[in-house]
Design an enzyme around this catalytic site. Structure first.
Site, PDB file in Angstrom:
ATOM      1  N   LYS A   1       0.880  -1.178   0.000  1.00  0.00           N
ATOM      2  CA  LYS A   1       0.000   0.000   0.000  1.00  0.00           C
ATOM      3  C   LYS A   1       0.916   1.228   0.000  1.00  0.00           C
ATOM      4  O   LYS A   1       1.452   1.612   1.023  1.00  0.00           O
ATOM      5  CB  LYS A   1      -0.880  -0.026   1.263  1.00  0.00           C
ATOM      6  CG  LYS A   1      -2.199   0.706   1.171  1.00  0.00           C
ATOM      7  CD  LYS A   1      -2.129   2.189   0.937  1.00  0.00           C
ATOM      8  CE  LYS A   1      -1.777   3.061   2.094  1.00  0.00           C
ATOM      9  NZ  LYS A   1      -1.572   4.471   1.726  1.00  0.00           N
TER      10      LYS A   1
ATOM     11  N   CYS B   1      13.886  10.785   6.698  1.00  0.00           N
ATOM     12  CA  CYS B   1      13.782  10.404   8.120  1.00  0.00           C
ATOM     13  C   CYS B   1      15.111  10.476   8.847  1.00  0.00           C
ATOM     14  O   CYS B   1      15.148  10.692  10.047  1.00  0.00           O
ATOM     15  CB  CYS B   1      13.189   9.006   8.236  1.00  0.00           C
ATOM     16  SG  CYS B   1      14.113   7.818   7.283  1.00  0.00           S
TER      17      CYS B   1
ATOM     18  N   GLU C   1       9.725   1.288  10.718  1.00  0.00           N
ATOM     19  CA  GLU C   1      10.771   2.283  10.440  1.00  0.00           C
ATOM     20  C   GLU C   1      10.093   3.634  10.567  1.00  0.00           C
ATOM     21  O   GLU C   1       9.339   4.054   9.682  1.00  0.00           O
ATOM     22  CB  GLU C   1      11.321   2.101   9.021  1.00  0.00           C
ATOM     23  CG  GLU C   1      12.034   0.786   8.771  1.00  0.00           C
ATOM     24  CD  GLU C   1      13.393   0.713   9.430  1.00  0.00           C
ATOM     25  OE1 GLU C   1      13.887   1.730   9.947  1.00  0.00           O
ATOM     26  OE2 GLU C   1      13.956  -0.395   9.460  1.00  0.00           O
TER      27      GLU C   1
ATOM     28  N   GLU D   1      10.276  16.466  14.556  1.00  0.00           N
ATOM     29  CA  GLU D   1      10.959  16.351  13.264  1.00  0.00           C
ATOM     30  C   GLU D   1      10.341  17.378  12.305  1.00  0.00           C
ATOM     31  O   GLU D   1       9.144  17.316  12.028  1.00  0.00           O
ATOM     32  CB  GLU D   1      10.665  14.926  12.785  1.00  0.00           C
ATOM     33  CG  GLU D   1      11.372  14.457  11.594  1.00  0.00           C
ATOM     34  CD  GLU D   1      10.937  13.009  11.267  1.00  0.00           C
ATOM     35  OE1 GLU D   1       9.804  12.612  11.586  1.00  0.00           O
ATOM     36  OE2 GLU D   1      11.753  12.300  10.680  1.00  0.00           O
TER      37      GLU D   1
HETATM   38  P1  NAP Z   1       2.487   8.582   7.467  1.00  0.00           P
HETATM   39  O1  NAP Z   1       1.431   9.604   7.473  1.00  0.00           O
HETATM   40  O2  NAP Z   1       2.665   7.752   8.659  1.00  0.00           O
HETATM   41  O3  NAP Z   1       2.207   7.696   6.165  1.00  0.00           O
HETATM   42  C1  NAP Z   1       2.995   6.585   5.810  1.00  0.00           C
HETATM   43  C2  NAP Z   1       2.106   5.560   5.112  1.00  0.00           C
HETATM   44  O4  NAP Z   1       1.094   5.121   6.009  1.00  0.00           O
HETATM   45  C3  NAP Z   1       1.364   6.099   3.891  1.00  0.00           C
HETATM   46  O5  NAP Z   1       1.194   5.058   2.961  1.00  0.00           O
HETATM   47  C4  NAP Z   1       0.023   6.490   4.478  1.00  0.00           C
HETATM   48  O6  NAP Z   1      -1.016   6.548   3.530  1.00  0.00           O
HETATM   49  C5  NAP Z   1      -0.196   5.369   5.448  1.00  0.00           C
HETATM   50  N1  NAP Z   1      -1.117   5.693   6.539  1.00  0.00           N
HETATM   51  C6  NAP Z   1      -1.467   6.895   7.013  1.00  0.00           C
HETATM   52  N2  NAP Z   1      -2.332   6.745   8.059  1.00  0.00           N
HETATM   53  C7  NAP Z   1      -2.487   5.416   8.233  1.00  0.00           C
HETATM   54  C8  NAP Z   1      -3.235   4.623   9.156  1.00  0.00           C
HETATM   55  N3  NAP Z   1      -3.977   5.165  10.104  1.00  0.00           N
HETATM   56  N4  NAP Z   1      -3.171   3.281   9.038  1.00  0.00           N
HETATM   57  C9  NAP Z   1      -2.418   2.701   8.080  1.00  0.00           C
HETATM   58  N5  NAP Z   1      -1.684   3.400   7.184  1.00  0.00           N
HETATM   59  C10 NAP Z   1      -1.722   4.736   7.269  1.00  0.00           C
HETATM   60  O7  NAP Z   1       3.923   9.207   7.220  1.00  0.00           O
HETATM   61  P2  NAP Z   1       4.320  10.269   6.127  1.00  0.00           P
HETATM   62  O8  NAP Z   1       3.949  11.599   6.575  1.00  0.00           O
HETATM   63  O9  NAP Z   1       3.842   9.838   4.790  1.00  0.00           O
HETATM   64  O10 NAP Z   1       5.904  10.066   6.113  1.00  0.00           O
HETATM   65  C11 NAP Z   1       6.737  10.823   6.884  1.00  0.00           C
HETATM   66  C12 NAP Z   1       7.215  10.088   8.105  1.00  0.00           C
HETATM   67  O11 NAP Z   1       7.827   8.860   7.732  1.00  0.00           O
HETATM   68  C13 NAP Z   1       8.280  10.845   8.845  1.00  0.00           C
HETATM   69  O12 NAP Z   1       8.035  10.827  10.221  1.00  0.00           O
HETATM   70  C14 NAP Z   1       9.559  10.087   8.545  1.00  0.00           C
HETATM   71  O13 NAP Z   1      10.551  10.232   9.512  1.00  0.00           O
HETATM   72  C15 NAP Z   1       9.069   8.707   8.413  1.00  0.00           C
HETATM   73  N6  NAP Z   1       9.995   7.908   7.616  1.00  0.00           N
HETATM   74  C16 NAP Z   1      10.744   6.970   8.257  1.00  0.00           C
HETATM   75  C17 NAP Z   1      11.659   6.218   7.535  1.00  0.00           C
HETATM   76  C18 NAP Z   1      12.489   5.179   8.218  1.00  0.00           C
HETATM   77  O14 NAP Z   1      13.046   4.333   7.511  1.00  0.00           O
HETATM   78  N7  NAP Z   1      12.605   5.162   9.526  1.00  0.00           N
HETATM   79  C19 NAP Z   1      11.807   6.400   6.162  1.00  0.00           C
HETATM   80  C20 NAP Z   1      11.004   7.362   5.537  1.00  0.00           C
HETATM   81  C21 NAP Z   1      10.093   8.101   6.290  1.00  0.00           C
HETATM   82  P3  NAP Z   1      -1.444   7.978   2.899  1.00  0.00           P
HETATM   83  O15 NAP Z   1      -0.267   8.494   2.186  1.00  0.00           O
HETATM   84  O16 NAP Z   1      -2.563   7.625   1.989  1.00  0.00           O
HETATM   85  O17 NAP Z   1      -1.833   8.840   4.055  1.00  0.00           O
END
Ligand code: NAP
Length: 514
Positions: free
Chosen positions: A206, A318, A284, A416
């Site tokens: 997804k 991240c 992650e 962050e």
């Molecule tokens: P996010 O809102 O958590 O979204 C990540 C994924 O989860 C997307 O596919 C999103 O779909 C989905 N999602 C959102 N709400 C959900 C829920 N309630 N249940 C299941 N899936 C859900 O994060 P983001 O804003 O896209 O990404 C930024 C964050 O990712 C930052 O905090 C960054 O540090 C972290 N990150 C971590 C790593 C690592 O390897 N540690 C790498 C990259 C990014 P939608 O897009 O449709 O909302």
């Protein structure tokens, strides 16, 4: 029948015309631009027929549209992955066969590097040079796990009784549900999917709402590589459906493992949802990386490291440094040199030559960055450079910014920022720097620059993070174990450990041997 074929053709023609908004996309690139999801070896729409648009953050042009899927569609993908896992062809596949399929996928991705990067830049706003860099990085996981597939060894363990033999064997867990973010639309998929497939699992992916086109391009190449039906499934959905689909993946008994990359908030929710079924989960999550420069550091190298760590993907990484801790003795010289480099950054549409800073991904992200900087200004932060939106470029551009005099009551300190903002704290002693650096529940990455050998070993040991760059600002590598501690996650991706989330160990005790 004729009418349906004509409609399909018309739909495809309209889609291809629309995709011309991706500049210079070759015929091969158009072949990779998909407007359907992929379940059980077939390109399919949502059961409701709904779709959503994918836009270019650089100029808000629509670059594609994809199915807006619901739980009902996700169930079909899970069923397909589940049947495929138990299908003899996959269940009895050898490591060599899986390795060959992954190698084929890797080769196709290498051949289509430019096209994948163009699609990525168009939907994520990332400068082309960075998209190409991500393609190299993302592809490398597929190559790596194609190799690792053949090294998923068991163990023969010396038994405590003479008439016994103890054997530990490793087996694929089953269906893996993979939920990925928008900031690395390629690598976050391959880092998970290649490991899962190497282990013998099947996958349901997804991707994020903002970047499904890169994910679908990779899927097209997976189809061309010849994975058996149901092994590789992808469902696209808009943000409104992400939570229900995520919950289904976490709670379905047919899904054996979840791997998630994204925010800590969503990661915590998925962890809870997996608890009911004691489901295996890899997380992650977000970081709050310190970047410490000690007095003994090579300042020029530290400035280069700071620029690399902070401004890659416009700060939406991240492992990006989030708090810059600069020691008293070199603080002013470091800031002066940094300022020069920041002023020289070329901002604009990532598809244009030489651009280093593109737009932020969406309205929510630019709002967050602006609010963080405004909050710092209100509380006494000093803007050395930037500090505002750059509307002349478009709606989603934010000026590369340097804020000094950071304090612990500011959002820039505690959260962050995920944007092009360097926040600086001046410190006096190593103890003080470590206290500030470790004073967070996040522990993904950390960086420090020092030429004092004793300090290098001491600080490496005491800095609380899963990954540490010592005199280095760019640390990601396929061969290394990627992951965090504290609330930044559990499990490791890449390296030989990347397989662990997708296999379980079976203990076989052969008793009463003569
Ligand atoms: P996010 O809102 O958590 O979204 C990540 C994924 O989860 C997307 O596919 C999103 O779909 C989905 N999602 C959102 N709400 C959900 C829920 N309630 N249940 C299941 N899936 C859900 O994060 P983001 O804003 O896209 O990404 C930024 C964050 O990712 C930052 O905090 C960054 O540090 C972290 N990150 C971590 C790593 C690592 O390897 N540690 C790498 C990259 C990014 P939608 O897009 O449709 O909302």
């Amino acid at each position: 029948m004729y009418l349906i074929m004509s409609l399909n053709l018309l739909q495809r023609t309209l889609y291809v015309t629309r995709s011309k908004s991706i500049s210079n996309l070759s015929c091969r690139g158009v072949h990779l631009l998909q407007n359907k999801a992929f379940i059980n070896g077939k390109w399919v729409g949502a059961h409701t027929g709904e779709t959503f648009d994918v836009t270019n953050p650089a100029n808000e042009a629509v670059v594609g549209n994809v199915p807006d899927m619901y739980v009902k569609d996700a169930c079909k993908a899970i069923d397909a992955a589940h049947s495929a896992f138990y299908n003899e062809r996959w269940h009895n596949s050898t490591a060599k066969e899986r390795s060959a399929l992954l190698k084929k996928w890797f080769q196709l991705m290498e051949t289509n590097r430019q096209e994948i990067a163009q699609i990525m830049t168009a939907e994520s706003g990332k400068p082309m040079v960075e998209s190409l860099g991500e393609v190299t990085y993302g592809n490398s996981f597929v190559e790596w796990f194609a190799e690792e597939a053949r090294r998923i060894y068991g163990e023969i363990v010396p038994p405590p009784q003479a008439n016994r033999q103890i054997m530990l064997t490793r087996h694929p867990v089953g269906v893996a549900g993979l939920i990925t973010p928008w900031n690395f639309p390629h690598a976050m998929i391959t880092r998970k999917a290649a490991a899962a497939i190497a282990a013998g699992c099947t996958v349901v992916i997804k991707p994020a709402e903002d970047t499904p086109l890169t994910a679908l391009a990779l899927t097209k190449l997976a189809e061309d590589a010849g994975f058996p039906e149901g092994v590789f499934n992808i469902i696209t959905s808009s943000r409104k459906n992400a939570a229900t689909i995520g919950e289904l993946l976490c709670k379905s008994e047919k899904v054996a493992a979840i791997s998630f990359t994204g925010s800590t908030e969503v990661g915590k929710l998925l962890y809870q949802q997996c608890a009911g079924g004691i489901k295996r989960i890899g997380l992650e999550l977000g970081g709050n990386a310190p970047f410490i420069v000690f007095n003994s550091a090579d300042i020029d190298k530290a400035v280069t490291g700071a620029m690399n760590s902070k401004f890659r993907n416009c700060g939406q990484t991240c492992v990006s440094a989030n708090r810059f801790l600069i020691q008293d003795g070199i603080h002013d010289e470091f800031i002066a040199k940094l300022l020069e480099k920041v002023k020289a950054l070329k901002i604009g549409d990532g598809s244009r030559d030489g651009v280093q800073i593109g737009p932020l991904i969406n309205q929510a992200q630019i709002k967050k960055v602006s609010q963080f900087v405004d909050d710092a200004i209100e509380k006494g932060g000093k803007i050395i450079h930037g500090g505002q939106r750059l509307s002349k470029h478009g709606q989603l551009y934010y000026e590369p910014t340097i804020v000094t005099c950071l304090r612990d009551d500011m959002r820039l300190y505690n959260e962050e920022v995920f944007g092009p903002v360097i926040s600086v704290i001046r410190f006096k002693t190593e103890e003080e720097a470590l206290m500030i650096a470790n004073g967070t529940q996040r522990g993904l990455a950390g960086y420090f620059y020092s030429n004092d050998l004793n300090q290098v070993f001491r600080v490496s040991k005491l800095l609380e993070a899963g990954m540490i760059g010592v005199n280095e600002g760019l640390i990601s590598a396929t061969e290394a174990a990627f992951g965090g501690i504290k609330e930044s996650g559990i499990g490791r991706e890449g390296s030989k450990h990347g397989i662990d989330d997708y296999v379980y160990i079976k203990y076989l005790c052969y008793g009463n041997l003569q």
